[in-house]
Design a protein around this motif. Structure first.
Motif, PDB file in Angstrom:
ATOM      1  N   TYR A  18       0.843  -1.202   0.000  1.00 13.41           N
ATOM      2  CA  TYR A  18       0.000   0.000   0.000  1.00 13.41           C
ATOM      3  C   TYR A  18       0.876   1.250   0.000  1.00 13.41           C
ATOM      4  O   TYR A  18       0.627   2.205  -0.724  1.00 13.41           O
ATOM      5  N   ALA A  61      -5.770   3.552  -5.062  1.00 12.73           N
ATOM      6  CA  ALA A  61      -6.539   2.305  -5.204  1.00 12.73           C
ATOM      7  C   ALA A  61      -6.167   1.560  -6.493  1.00 12.73           C
ATOM      8  O   ALA A  61      -5.997   0.335  -6.485  1.00 12.73           O
ATOM      9  N   GLN A  65      -4.147  -2.003  -6.591  1.00 11.88           N
ATOM     10  CA  GLN A  65      -4.671  -3.161  -7.336  1.00 11.88           C
ATOM     11  C   GLN A  65      -3.536  -3.801  -8.152  1.00 11.88           C
ATOM     12  O   GLN A  65      -3.396  -5.021  -8.204  1.00 11.88           O
TER      13      GLN A  65
ATOM     14  N   ALA B  21     -12.255  -2.887   2.245  1.00 16.13           N
ATOM     15  CA  ALA B  21     -12.150  -1.951   1.109  1.00 16.13           C
ATOM     16  C   ALA B  21     -12.447  -0.518   1.563  1.00 16.13           C
ATOM     17  O   ALA B  21     -11.766   0.431   1.145  1.00 16.13           O
ATOM     18  N   LEU B  24      -9.369   0.614   3.349  1.00 15.54           N
ATOM     19  CA  LEU B  24      -8.299   0.914   2.383  1.00 15.54           C
ATOM     20  C   LEU B  24      -8.526   2.287   1.728  1.00 15.54           C
ATOM     21  O   LEU B  24      -7.584   3.035   1.464  1.00 15.54           O
ATOM     22  N   HIS B  63     -11.072  -0.756  -4.592  1.00 13.32           N
ATOM     23  CA  HIS B  63     -10.434  -1.578  -3.542  1.00 13.32           C
ATOM     24  C   HIS B  63     -11.184  -2.903  -3.347  1.00 13.32           C
ATOM     25  O   HIS B  63     -10.573  -3.948  -3.146  1.00 13.32           O
ATOM     26  N   THR B  66     -10.093  -5.411  -5.764  1.00 16.02           N
ATOM     27  CA  THR B  66      -8.792  -5.987  -5.391  1.00 16.02           C
ATOM     28  C   THR B  66      -8.968  -7.037  -4.294  1.00 16.02           C
ATOM     29  O   THR B  66      -8.467  -8.157  -4.400  1.00 16.02           O
TER      30      THR B  66
END
Lengths: 82, 82, 82, 82, 82, 82
Positions: A18, A61, A65, B21, B24, B63, B66
């Motif tokens: 991240y 984001a 991914q 998500a 994130l 997110h 992912t």
């Protein structure tokens, strides 16, 4: 930006992945606006702008991914825990 | 943000995956604007702004895509039910 | 939102998958703005705003991409028809 | 919208796949704004707005990515031509 | 733009892949606005606009996702280091 | 638009793939605004608008991701060179 800032997409943990995604999001801004003083002025503005902060999060984001796929979603960590 | 906030992308259920998500999506804002007071002020604004709420949902969607892929779409849950 | 609203990503048909994608797009708004009265006021605004409606459709598109992949694009339906 | 409007993602050609992507982009607007008269008014506005037209194209692009993957990029067409 | 500017998506390193993504993001602008003088004027504007810089970064992120997948995330580099 | 404008996603080179992505981005605008005169007027506007040009590039990026995947990233070209 001739130095090596992106040797690999592989990270040890999702959290490092991240943080790499945040870095990937920032470098394109740096490559488009090379003047650090201007970038600092802009950052003071967008860091207090809800729409801009959400847009930054959107770029992170997309990069996250990519980094997550590159690391096979760190599934090997999961296997190691079992 | 030195503490471990993202140990894994693996969750037990799709719903937990969606909640991850959302987390994130928020962390990138936190990493860009570290001042909680400013973030609270901004949240009071964007939580009443339709465009901003839709933009937040868009970041969560990327997110979640992912996290869902990381969990192979929780298909093992489906197999367990059969 | 402690109740179970997302038990699975698996749906019987693409149309149900699309309806799930619409739900996934809406829940992030609900988790960001918990007050139903405010959400209703906002909905009255964005439902008459072309840009906002297109942005909503964009979020649904990302979630539908996730749900479609989770269901292997419902290809088993296709096989059953042959 | 109880009728069956999305029986499958499988199409015979890429062009039909693109037309399905356009339809997928429009249905979310229809499900958010059910009043056809309002939608027609909005369409008269956004069909003359460059930013809105580009945003519509972006939603179609995401759906086309989904439909193309669902059809394995119509590679069987290519094999048939060889 | 009849010259060959995109012979391949394959690069030796992730960093070269990122630079290719930046190039891919710029070419669409060039193909839409062929006049270099106008592009330079526009660049002077958006290079000082936080929202525009974030939007540029978003386009680079999508292209980098494509280039990274094309290069299997440069995992062969990782194997070579072990 | 009844003529065949999209027979296949397969192209000989990445550059042709990119040009196809630009075409895919434009067709959705054409299918939403069928009047060529209006489209020309709009083009004169957005071709001088930095935000719009970046948004166009974003749509091309999504389509290029689709076309690149459809062509397995033209890796066969790479093999042919070795």
């Amino acid at each position: 930006m001739s130095d090596t800032w992106l040797p690999t997409l592989i990270t040890d943990t999702p959290q490092e992945g991240y943080e790499l995604a945040v870095k990937l999001a920032r470098v394109a801004v740096k490559m488009t606006q090379a003047d650090p003083a201007i970038r600092d002025d802009l950052r003071a503005v967008y860091a207090k702008d809800a729409d801009a902060l959400i847009a930054v999060s959107s770029v992170v984001a997309t990069h996250f991914q990519t980094v997550a796929a590159a690391n096979s979603y760190w599934q090997d960590l999961q296997v190691a825990k079992q």
